[in-house]
Design an enzyme around this catalytic site. Structure first.
Site, PDB file in Angstrom:
ATOM      1  N   ARG A 103      42.993  34.083  40.049  1.00 12.77           N
ATOM      2  CA  ARG A 103      43.631  34.344  38.763  1.00 12.77           C
ATOM      3  C   ARG A 103      45.142  34.241  38.903  1.00 12.77           C
ATOM      4  O   ARG A 103      45.739  34.902  39.766  1.00 12.77           O
ATOM      5  CB  ARG A 103      43.246  35.749  38.272  1.00 12.77           C
ATOM      6  CG  ARG A 103      43.428  35.906  36.783  1.00 12.77           C
ATOM      7  CD  ARG A 103      42.607  37.046  36.268  1.00 12.77           C
ATOM      8  NE  ARG A 103      43.121  38.313  36.770  1.00 12.77           N
ATOM      9  CZ  ARG A 103      43.236  39.409  36.028  1.00 12.77           C
ATOM     10  NH1 ARG A 103      42.855  39.382  34.778  1.00 12.77           N
ATOM     11  NH2 ARG A 103      43.693  40.521  36.531  1.00 12.77           N
ATOM     12  N   THR A 107      49.945  34.045  34.146  1.00 12.27           N
ATOM     13  CA  THR A 107      49.213  33.661  32.925  1.00 12.27           C
ATOM     14  C   THR A 107      47.881  34.392  32.808  1.00 12.27           C
ATOM     15  O   THR A 107      47.279  34.434  31.733  1.00 12.27           O
ATOM     16  CB  THR A 107      48.915  32.151  32.917  1.00 12.27           C
ATOM     17  OG1 THR A 107      48.016  31.873  34.014  1.00 12.27           O
ATOM     18  CG2 THR A 107      50.185  31.333  33.067  1.00 12.27           C
ATOM     19  N   ASP A 199      34.029  47.741  44.613  1.00 13.03           N
ATOM     20  CA  ASP A 199      34.353  46.337  44.887  1.00 13.03           C
ATOM     21  C   ASP A 199      33.231  45.705  45.702  1.00 13.03           C
ATOM     22  O   ASP A 199      33.051  46.018  46.878  1.00 13.03           O
ATOM     23  CB  ASP A 199      35.683  46.240  45.641  1.00 13.03           C
ATOM     24  CG  ASP A 199      36.131  44.794  45.753  1.00 13.03           C
ATOM     25  OD1 ASP A 199      35.347  43.954  46.275  1.00 13.03           O
ATOM     26  OD2 ASP A 199      37.251  44.483  45.304  1.00 13.03           O
ATOM     27  N   ASP A 202      34.238  43.719  48.941  1.00  6.76           N
ATOM     28  CA  ASP A 202      34.626  44.616  50.039  1.00  6.76           C
ATOM     29  C   ASP A 202      33.402  45.297  50.646  1.00  6.76           C
ATOM     30  O   ASP A 202      33.296  45.461  51.859  1.00  6.76           O
ATOM     31  CB  ASP A 202      35.608  45.680  49.531  1.00  6.76           C
ATOM     32  CG  ASP A 202      37.025  45.145  49.426  1.00  6.76           C
ATOM     33  OD1 ASP A 202      37.300  44.058  49.965  1.00  6.76           O
ATOM     34  OD2 ASP A 202      37.855  45.817  48.793  1.00  6.76           O
TER      35      ASP A 202
END
Ligand code: URA
Length: 208
Positions: A103, A107, A199, A202
């Protein structure tokens, strides 16, 4: 509008409880994600088309049925990798593509940094895989990448979804059905699914 299927099965629920538990350690987490991947695939492929094929059994010749299209599994790096083994276990003929999306911090738009697909992806049934359907940004970008290579028969496969991710995916790709093992409440301000499982990347790979 695409359909959203939340797979209800006692074994899936039991294994989801295991991976949601923060006390579950990496090895068991990884094994359980893989097992859920296998169970959800059984349901997701229920409407795959088959074609007749003559087979010689040790006794006689008979008409058997085989999958009409090749299958391509496309995990989104990196958490998607955790579900591949389980899916591949029950569709061993499937080929595996890979998609990496990051990402842009300014933006916030997702960008492709890695893509490798089998040549016949356009004629295949494609399973785009990511355990966590959070904002839906990566999943949407990955599906766009697969479509750019000509694929038209695409399903999204995840473990935990939330309304925000489902809404985004349905808006961007109304032709792609969404299969999940659980539908959670919401995203928190850090982009984690609540209650979720933390996560996933992870926890799969023992990183922090
Ligand atoms: N990705 C994760 O691994 N977990 C979340 O809760 C959301 C996105």
């Amino acid at each position: 509008m695409s359909k959203v299927v939340v797979l209800k099965h006692p074994l899936i629920d039991h294994k989801m409880a295991k991976i949601r538990d923060k006390a579950t350690e990496t090895k068991q987490f990884r094994e359980t994600v893989s097992e859920i991947g296998m169970l959800v695939t059984y349901e997701i492929t229920r409407d795959f088309e088959t074609v007749p094929k003559m087979v010689e059994t040790p006794i006689t010749t008979t008409t058997a049925y085989v999958l009409k299209k090749p299958v391509v599994i496309v995990p989104i790096l990196r958490a998607g990798l955790g579900m591949v083994e389980g899916i591949h276990n029950i569709i061993p003929s499937a080929r595996i593509g890979h998609v990496g999306v990051y990402r842009d911090e300014e933006t916030l738009e997702p960008h492709e940094y890695f893509a490798k697909f089998p040549l016949d992806i356009a004629d295949s049934a494609v399973l785009v895989v990511d355990p966590m359907l959070a904002t839906g940004g990566s999943a949407s970008a990955a599906i766009t990448m697969v479509k750019r290579r000509g694929a038209t028969d695409i399903r999204f496969v995840g473990l935990v979804g939330c309304p925000e991710g489902v809404k985004r995916l349905q808006k961007d790709h109304p032709d792609v059905d969404i299969y999940l093992a659980a539908m959670d409440e919401r995203l928190n301000e850090k982009g984690y699914i609540v209650p979720g499982l933390g996560d996933c990347g992870d926890r799969l790979f023992g990183t922090k």
